[in-house]
Motif scaffolding. Structure first.
Motif: not given
Length: 166
Positions: A163-166, A135-139, A144-145
């Motif tokens: 895996a959701r990030l890729y 619930e914060i600004e997506t980064n 990933k880090h």
């Protein structure tokens, strides 16, 4: 009696359950007034015991719980003083969870970053999740880090999130 991994795991589970029950009983028997006085004098252990006493309603009345709802964060802040020196960075992670529940994301992230730097794997996973879909600004870069840090510690939940990030 058999010496097998299954039996050993069962024994470990039983011992854990006994230890948890014993811990709760011991905390319930501690006098809140004594703990509060010690915490006010900077006793980090007393402060952490008060957090648990409140969180698990151990040996206290509903009135005590309600009157001290806001004190939990004060006690938590006392309890994390010097944690990095004592190897208790998990307290920061636990306190951060409480801040997230009350939507104080700024303080939660500060604590999670500190805990991460001190090696708390769960903090890495939580930071990754917050930056990924919290619930914060997506980064994506920070998500990933932190998820990669958690994956390096074999956190399976982090592998799924990554895996959701890729």
């Amino acid at each position: 009696k058999t010496d097998s991994p299954d039996n050993d795991m069962h024994q470990v589970t039983l011992l854990h359950d006994e230890a948890v029950a014993m811990r709760k009983k011991m905390i319930a028997n501690l006098q809140p007034a004594d703990l509060e006085a010690a915490a006010e004098n900077g006793d980090t252990e007393a402060a952490w015991l008060l957090v648990h006493k409140h969180e698990e309603a151990l040996g206290v009345s509903k009135a005590w719980l309600n009157e001290r709802e806001k004190k939990v964060f004060e006690w938590g802040e006392i309890a994390i003083q010097g944690c990095e020196e004592k190897g208790l960075s998990w307290r920061k992670w636990d306190l951060a969870r409480k801040y997230i529940e009350t939507r104080n994301f700024d303080r939660a992230i500060e604590l999670l970053i500190e805990a991460s730097k001190e090696g708390e794997m769960q903090a890495n996973y939580m930071l990754g999740c917050l930056y990924c879909e919290g619930e914060i600004e997506t980064n994506g870069e920070l998500a990933k880090h932190y998820l990669e840090l958690a994956v390096s510690e074999e956190d399976e939940r982090a592998m799924v999130m990554l895996a959701r990030l890729y």
